[in-house]
Scaffold this motif. Structure first.
Motif, PDB file in Angstrom:
ATOM      1  N   SER A  65      -1.093  81.431 126.212  1.00  0.00           N
ATOM      2  CA  SER A  65      -1.284  82.351 127.340  1.00  0.00           C
ATOM      3  C   SER A  65      -2.680  82.260 127.956  1.00  0.00           C
ATOM      4  CB  SER A  65      -1.040  83.791 126.887  1.00  0.00           C
ATOM      5  OG  SER A  65       0.292  83.954 126.465  1.00  0.00           O
ATOM      6  N   SER A  66      -3.611  81.643 127.235  1.00  0.00           N
ATOM      7  CA  SER A  66      -4.989  81.543 127.739  1.00  0.00           C
ATOM      8  C   SER A  66      -5.186  80.356 128.672  1.00  0.00           C
ATOM      9  CB  SER A  66      -5.969  81.429 126.564  1.00  0.00           C
ATOM     10  OG  SER A  66      -5.810  80.169 125.909  1.00  0.00           O
ATOM     11  N   LYS A  67      -4.209  79.439 128.682  1.00  0.00           N
ATOM     12  CA  LYS A  67      -4.329  78.227 129.500  1.00  0.00           C
ATOM     13  C   LYS A  67      -3.768  78.450 130.905  1.00  0.00           C
ATOM     14  CE  LYS A  67      -3.876  75.282 125.410  1.00  0.00           C
ATOM     15  NZ  LYS A  67      -3.008  74.332 124.683  1.00  0.00           N
ATOM     16  N   PRO A  68      -4.502  78.047 131.940  1.00  0.00           N
ATOM     17  CA  PRO A  68      -4.029  78.213 133.322  1.00  0.00           C
ATOM     18  C   PRO A  68      -2.960  77.183 133.672  1.00  0.00           C
ATOM     19  CG  PRO A  68      -6.168  77.135 133.320  1.00  0.00           C
ATOM     20  CD  PRO A  68      -5.851  77.448 131.878  1.00  0.00           C
ATOM     21  N   SER A  69      -1.715  77.465 133.352  1.00  0.00           N
ATOM     22  CA  SER A  69      -0.615  76.523 133.567  1.00  0.00           C
ATOM     23  C   SER A  69      -0.107  76.576 135.010  1.00  0.00           C
ATOM     24  CB  SER A  69       0.540  76.854 132.614  1.00  0.00           C
ATOM     25  OG  SER A  69       1.028  78.157 132.888  1.00  0.00           O
ATOM     26  N   LEU A  70       0.787  75.654 135.352  1.00  0.00           N
ATOM     27  CA  LEU A  70       1.395  75.620 136.687  1.00  0.00           C
ATOM     28  C   LEU A  70       2.182  76.909 136.938  1.00  0.00           C
ATOM     29  CD1 LEU A  70       2.200  74.125 139.315  1.00  0.00           C
ATOM     30  CD2 LEU A  70       4.113  73.126 138.037  1.00  0.00           C
ATOM     31  N   GLY A  71       2.943  77.339 135.925  1.00  0.00           N
ATOM     32  CA  GLY A  71       3.728  78.567 136.047  1.00  0.00           C
ATOM     33  C   GLY A  71       2.852  79.775 136.315  1.00  0.00           C
ATOM     34  N   PHE A  72       1.685  79.815 135.673  1.00  0.00           N
ATOM     35  CA  PHE A  72       0.721  80.912 135.856  1.00  0.00           C
ATOM     36  C   PHE A  72       0.294  80.998 137.322  1.00  0.00           C
ATOM     37  CE2 PHE A  72      -3.757  82.221 136.115  1.00  0.00           C
ATOM     38  CZ  PHE A  72      -3.711  83.479 135.534  1.00  0.00           C
ATOM     39  N   PHE A  73      -0.058  79.857 137.911  1.00  0.00           N
ATOM     40  CA  PHE A  73      -0.530  79.841 139.294  1.00  0.00           C
ATOM     41  C   PHE A  73       0.581  80.113 140.300  1.00  0.00           C
ATOM     42  CE2 PHE A  73      -4.177  77.455 137.493  1.00  0.00           C
ATOM     43  CZ  PHE A  73      -5.180  78.267 137.988  1.00  0.00           C
ATOM     44  N   VAL A  74       1.777  79.612 140.019  1.00  0.00           N
ATOM     45  CA  VAL A  74       2.916  79.858 140.918  1.00  0.00           C
ATOM     46  C   VAL A  74       3.210  81.362 140.976  1.00  0.00           C
ATOM     47  CG1 VAL A  74       5.409  79.536 141.242  1.00  0.00           C
ATOM     48  CG2 VAL A  74       3.968  77.577 140.668  1.00  0.00           C
ATOM     49  N   LEU A  75       3.294  81.999 139.806  1.00  0.00           N
ATOM     50  CA  LEU A  75       3.560  83.441 139.750  1.00  0.00           C
ATOM     51  C   LEU A  75       2.412  84.250 140.360  1.00  0.00           C
ATOM     52  CD1 LEU A  75       5.147  83.898 136.196  1.00  0.00           C
ATOM     53  CD2 LEU A  75       6.304  84.017 138.402  1.00  0.00           C
ATOM     54  N   LEU A  76       1.185  83.801 140.110  1.00  0.00           N
ATOM     55  CA  LEU A  76       0.010  84.514 140.625  1.00  0.00           C
ATOM     56  C   LEU A  76      -0.056  84.445 142.150  1.00  0.00           C
ATOM     57  CD1 LEU A  76      -2.344  86.122 139.414  1.00  0.00           C
ATOM     58  CD2 LEU A  76      -3.729  84.059 139.537  1.00  0.00           C
ATOM     59  N   LEU A  77       0.219  83.273 142.700  1.00  0.00           N
ATOM     60  CA  LEU A  77       0.225  83.102 144.158  1.00  0.00           C
ATOM     61  C   LEU A  77       1.332  83.948 144.799  1.00  0.00           C
ATOM     62  CD1 LEU A  77      -0.443  79.263 144.459  1.00  0.00           C
ATOM     63  CD2 LEU A  77      -1.908  81.072 145.366  1.00  0.00           C
ATOM     64  N   CYS A  78       2.501  83.943 144.166  1.00  0.00           N
ATOM     65  CA  CYS A  78       3.625  84.760 144.664  1.00  0.00           C
ATOM     66  C   CYS A  78       3.273  86.244 144.610  1.00  0.00           C
ATOM     67  CB  CYS A  78       4.887  84.498 143.847  1.00  0.00           C
ATOM     68  SG  CYS A  78       5.615  82.873 144.119  1.00  0.00           S
ATOM     69  N   ALA A  79       2.661  86.666 143.506  1.00  0.00           N
ATOM     70  CA  ALA A  79       2.255  88.069 143.350  1.00  0.00           C
ATOM     71  C   ALA A  79       1.221  88.459 144.400  1.00  0.00           C
ATOM     72  CB  ALA A  79       1.692  88.301 141.946  1.00  0.00           C
ATOM     73  N   VAL A  82       5.518  90.761 138.919  1.00  0.00           N
ATOM     74  CA  VAL A  82       5.440  89.297 138.969  1.00  0.00           C
ATOM     75  C   VAL A  82       4.107  88.779 138.410  1.00  0.00           C
ATOM     76  CG1 VAL A  82       5.441  87.293 140.528  1.00  0.00           C
ATOM     77  CG2 VAL A  82       7.011  89.191 140.946  1.00  0.00           C
ATOM     78  N   ALA A  83       3.030  89.522 138.657  1.00  0.00           N
ATOM     79  CA  ALA A  83       1.678  89.056 138.315  1.00  0.00           C
ATOM     80  C   ALA A  83       1.499  88.770 136.823  1.00  0.00           C
ATOM     81  CB  ALA A  83       0.666  90.101 138.761  1.00  0.00           C
ATOM     82  N   PRO A  84       0.994  87.569 136.467  1.00  0.00           N
ATOM     83  CA  PRO A  84       0.803  87.197 135.054  1.00  0.00           C
ATOM     84  C   PRO A  84      -0.629  87.389 134.556  1.00  0.00           C
ATOM     85  CG  PRO A  84       0.677  85.249 136.417  1.00  0.00           C
ATOM     86  CD  PRO A  84       0.772  86.431 137.360  1.00  0.00           C
ATOM     87  N   LEU A  85      -1.431  88.163 135.292  1.00  0.00           N
ATOM     88  CA  LEU A  85      -2.859  88.273 134.982  1.00  0.00           C
ATOM     89  C   LEU A  85      -3.152  89.033 133.689  1.00  0.00           C
ATOM     90  CD1 LEU A  85      -5.280  87.106 136.470  1.00  0.00           C
ATOM     91  CD2 LEU A  85      -5.554  89.270 137.669  1.00  0.00           C
ATOM     92  N   MET A  86      -2.206  89.842 133.230  1.00  0.00           N
ATOM     93  CA  MET A  86      -2.404  90.627 132.000  1.00  0.00           C
ATOM     94  C   MET A  86      -2.476  89.723 130.770  1.00  0.00           C
ATOM     95  SD  MET A  86      -2.415  94.010 131.143  1.00  0.00           S
ATOM     96  CE  MET A  86      -2.095  95.089 129.763  1.00  0.00           C
ATOM     97  N   ASP A  87      -1.735  88.619 130.798  1.00  0.00           N
ATOM     98  CA  ASP A  87      -1.652  87.721 129.638  1.00  0.00           C
ATOM     99  C   ASP A  87      -3.004  87.156 129.200  1.00  0.00           C
ATOM    100  OD1 ASP A  87       0.603  87.586 128.144  1.00  0.00           O
ATOM    101  OD2 ASP A  87       1.474  85.857 129.152  1.00  0.00           O
ATOM    102  N   PRO A  88      -3.778  86.493 130.097  1.00  0.00           N
ATOM    103  CA  PRO A  88      -5.073  85.965 129.660  1.00  0.00           C
ATOM    104  C   PRO A  88      -6.072  87.050 129.259  1.00  0.00           C
ATOM    105  CG  PRO A  88      -4.792  85.679 132.034  1.00  0.00           C
ATOM    106  CD  PRO A  88      -3.476  86.101 131.489  1.00  0.00           C
ATOM    107  N   ILE A  89      -5.923  88.259 129.827  1.00  0.00           N
ATOM    108  CA  ILE A  89      -6.815  89.366 129.446  1.00  0.00           C
ATOM    109  C   ILE A  89      -6.533  89.793 127.999  1.00  0.00           C
ATOM    110  CG2 ILE A  89      -7.500  91.754 129.937  1.00  0.00           C
ATOM    111  CD1 ILE A  89      -6.806  91.209 132.883  1.00  0.00           C
ATOM    112  N   LEU A  90      -5.250  89.859 127.641  1.00  0.00           N
ATOM    113  CA  LEU A  90      -4.877  90.182 126.256  1.00  0.00           C
ATOM    114  C   LEU A  90      -5.313  89.065 125.303  1.00  0.00           C
ATOM    115  CD1 LEU A  90      -1.317  91.738 126.741  1.00  0.00           C
ATOM    116  CD2 LEU A  90      -3.434  92.940 126.203  1.00  0.00           C
TER     117      LEU A  90
END
Length: 223
Positions: free
Chosen positions: A27-41, A63-71
């Motif tokens: 969850s700490s790695k900025p993956s493609l899925g992370f950016f796709v969901l973040l841009l959509c959010a 939709v936003a996946p920003l909570m994951d890297p914070i945890l």
């Protein structure tokens, strides 16, 4: 026994430390899925804020996946893992820049010049916002450590304001010095600085609240 139906408190078993550690690394790695969901959010939240629609903004929070890297950052601090902490923090910073830049670009393209209620509600952080962030962080981090509670994470995402205030910050940065005041009554000079600064301060308060509360939960559970 007949009355209680053999009712008793069920103490769910903790997810093993190694298993949780592996999940936090992923969850700490900025993956493609992370950016796709973040841009959509970011797009959904920005459009929802411009349209003054609470329902659309809530949709963006799910939709936003920003909570994951914070945890992951909180978990890294609890186990004193500098590498995981740095990677998680970098992912959060990249995510923040991505959201602010996306919302600023979108607001510029749509030529936004009016500040509405949805935007102003995210420019003045207070103790209530911090309390919500702390409670949601406890719920989120505790859910992560229990397999049966993972389905509550969507509710946690809705409760915590992470992407919307960043989008308000981006919208504020895209505006000029002269902005139509709240609800379209006249023109107020320099209001954009207050919008950007106030909304970013709300994000920082939530970020610190989530990190500290989650760190406490992981420490209490002896991870």
């Amino acid at each position: 026994n007949n009355l209680s139906g053999e009712w008793q408190i069920n103490l769910e078993s903790r997810i093993p430390r190694k298993e949780l550690y592996q999940a936090r690394i992923a969850s700490s790695k900025p993956s493609l899925g992370f950016f796709v969901l973040l841009l959509c959010a970011a797009v959904i939240a920005t459009l929802g804020l411009i349209a003054n629609s609470t329902a659309v903004v809530i949709g963006a929070m799910i939709v936003a996946p920003l909570m994951d890297p914070i945890l992951s950052l909180a978990f890294a601090l609890s186990i004193s893992n500098n590498k995981l902490a740095k990677r998680s923090l970098l992912t959060v910073v990249i995510g923040v820049i991505t959201v602010v830049a996306t919302s600023a670009l979108l607001a510029s393209l749509l030529d936004v010049s009016e500040v509405n209620r949805e935007m102003t509600s995210r420019t003045a952080p207070n103790l209530i916002d911090l309390g919500v962030a702390v409670a949601a962080a406890v719920a989120g981090s505790f859910s992560m450590t229990r397999e049966r509670l993972s389905n509550s994470l969507a509710g946690v995402a809705i409760a915590v304001a992470l992407v919307p205030p960043l989008c308000v910050c981006g919208i504020g940065l895209s505006m000029g010095n002269e902005v139509v005041a709240v609800f379209g009554r006249g023109t107020v000079a320099g209001i954009t600085n207050q919008i950007s600064e106030g909304s970013f301060l709300l994000f920082l308060a939530n970020l610190i609240g989530i990190t500290v509360a989650s760190l406490f939960v992981f420490l209490v559970q002896r991870y």
